[in-house]
Design a protein around this motif. Structure first.
Motif, mmCIF file in Angstrom:
data_model
loop_
_atom_site.group_PDB
_atom_site.id
_atom_site.type_symbol
_atom_site.label_atom_id
_atom_site.label_comp_id
_atom_site.label_asym_id
_atom_site.label_seq_id
_atom_site.Cartn_x
_atom_site.Cartn_y
_atom_site.Cartn_z
ATOM 1 N N GLY A 159 9.094 3.385 0.303
ATOM 2 C CA GLY A 159 8.441 2.207 -0.159
ATOM 3 C C GLY A 159 7.033 2.181 -0.531
ATOM 4 O O GLY A 159 6.485 3.190 -0.354
ATOM 5 N N ASN A 160 6.471 1.144 -1.247
ATOM 6 C CA ASN A 160 5.170 1.229 -1.553
ATOM 7 C C ASN A 160 4.397 1.375 -0.436
ATOM 8 O O ASN A 160 4.392 0.597 0.380
ATOM 9 C CB ASN A 160 4.851 0.114 -2.599
ATOM 10 N N LEU A 161 3.066 2.086 -0.470
ATOM 11 C CA LEU A 161 2.314 2.254 0.449
ATOM 12 C C LEU A 161 1.200 1.177 0.158
ATOM 13 O O LEU A 161 0.891 0.789 -0.705
ATOM 14 C CB LEU A 161 1.567 3.708 0.703
ATOM 15 N N PRO A 162 0.457 0.772 1.344
ATOM 16 C CA PRO A 162 -0.724 -0.252 1.220
ATOM 17 C C PRO A 162 -1.895 0.605 0.536
ATOM 18 O O PRO A 162 -1.863 1.972 0.860
ATOM 19 C CB PRO A 162 -0.948 -0.729 2.734
ATOM 20 N N ASP A 163 -2.607 -0.148 -0.031
ATOM 21 C CA ASP A 163 -4.035 0.417 -0.482
ATOM 22 C C ASP A 163 -5.023 0.675 0.671
ATOM 23 O O ASP A 163 -5.817 1.658 0.492
ATOM 24 C CB ASP A 163 -4.488 -0.495 -1.522
ATOM 25 N N GLU A 164 -4.849 0.150 1.812
ATOM 26 C CA GLU A 164 -5.839 0.496 2.800
ATOM 27 C C GLU A 164 -5.226 0.726 4.164
ATOM 28 O O GLU A 164 -3.988 0.146 4.269
ATOM 29 C CB GLU A 164 -6.874 -0.914 2.919
ATOM 30 N N THR A 165 -5.839 1.872 4.861
ATOM 31 C CA THR A 165 -5.007 1.949 6.141
ATOM 32 C C THR A 165 -6.240 2.637 6.963
ATOM 33 O O THR A 165 -7.456 2.709 6.498
ATOM 34 C CB THR A 165 -3.958 2.870 6.136
ATOM 35 N N ALA A 166 -6.118 3.047 8.059
ATOM 36 C CA ALA A 166 -6.969 3.707 9.024
ATOM 37 C C ALA A 166 -6.293 5.243 9.381
ATOM 38 O O ALA A 166 -5.140 5.022 10.008
ATOM 39 C CB ALA A 166 -7.374 2.857 10.175
#
Length: 297
Positions: free
Chosen positions: A247-254
């Protein structure tokens, strides 16, 4: 010293740190990674090749790039990135640094390389130019620099695999206490640098024949496929905690500490493989007789 001065000094140091880690577009491994691969190559190529490299480097003034050092093979490994400051002159080379393909589609080594303008094709071309003794030394030196740099580039996972995000450049990722980098730059810079500096034994050394056999080999297309698979199976899942194709990944992560530690041996291996494969390609270019025919995909 007053509290204000202490705070000011701390903020200056923090700003300097963030400036060092600030994302730069479409580089691979950063200077430290490329230079380390070049040093590995020097340690593992033949004495005859090292002598030829030294001879060609004397032609560097003829290239007309005084702002981009080209006195050593380590300089050569970063010279093509330095050319980005003169886009009006060298812009036609910028597409040569990568050949990204979506990690959720089948890999095809021939895709995304119009007119040979991709990293795989330019590695092959650069080796052929380097091997051609009829050409002027300056032309062969330029090819040597491109060859050394582009072999490094193709071993960086995000120069082969992406998820509609320009090889991770559009994914905002926190790296430890440093916020708002991007996924591409993290693999270029801080993660690769940590992998190199913490490696035991040190990466820059003469490798045994069995080590070279285990880490080297394969065609240029194979190297691109290796990087693409690492992007799909390691880079994106490590950053986002799940497979990119679910599925689509978020634009931000850590990036967690566990994910960083898990990625270090991958980065270490890729920098090492690049160095050993550079040595093989340079040795082949300087060897008597014609180059082996490239493996077609």
């Amino acid at each position: 010293m007053g509290d204000r001065a202490i705070r000011s000094g701390w903020l200056i140091r923090l700003a300097a740190l963030l400036a060092l880690l600030a994302p730069l577009p479409v580089l691979a491994w950063g200077s430290y990674g490329h230079e380390t691969s070049a040093q590995i190559a020097l340690a593992n190529m033949s004495p005859q090749s090292r002598a030829q490299v030294t001879r060609l480097l004397r032609a560097s003034p003829q290239l007309g790039t005084p702002g981009c050092a080209l006195a050593t093979l380590e300089d050569a490994s970063t010279w093509p990135d330095c050319l980005r400051r003169d886009g009006w002159r060298w812009g036609y080379t910028f597409a040569w640094h990568y050949q990204t393909q979506p990690v959720c589609e089948a890999y095809d080594a021939r895709k995304n390389c119009p007119g040979g303008n991709c990293v795989r094709a330019q590695i092959e071309r650069s080796q052929r130019v380097l091997a051609d003794e009829s050409l002027p030394d300056a032309v062969r030196l330029e090819a040597l620099a491109f060859l050394v740099h582009f072999v490094g580039d193709i071993h960086m996972p995000l120069h082969s695999g992406d998820d509609g995000d320009r090889g991770g450049n559009d994914r905002v990722v926190d790296y430890g206490i440093v916020p708002a980098l991007n996924l591409h730059w993290i693999w270029d810079g801080p993660l690769a640098e940590r992998a190199i500096s913490s490696a035991q034994p040190a990466l820059v050394r003469r490798y045994s024949a069995s080590e070279r056999a285990e880490l080297g080999g394969g065609s240029i297309a194979d190297w691109g496929r290796e990087s693409w698979e690492i992007a799909r199976d390691i880079v994106y899942p490590g950053a986002f905690g799940r497979q990119p194709c679910a599925g689509n990944l978020p634009d931000e992560t850590a990036l967690t500490q566990d994910a960083i530690v898990a990625a270090l041996p991958i980065a270490e291996r890729r920098v090492t493989q690049a160095g050993l494969r550079i040595a093989v390609m340079v040795d082949a270019a300087f060897a008597p007789g014609p180059l082996p025919r490239p493996t077609r995909d």
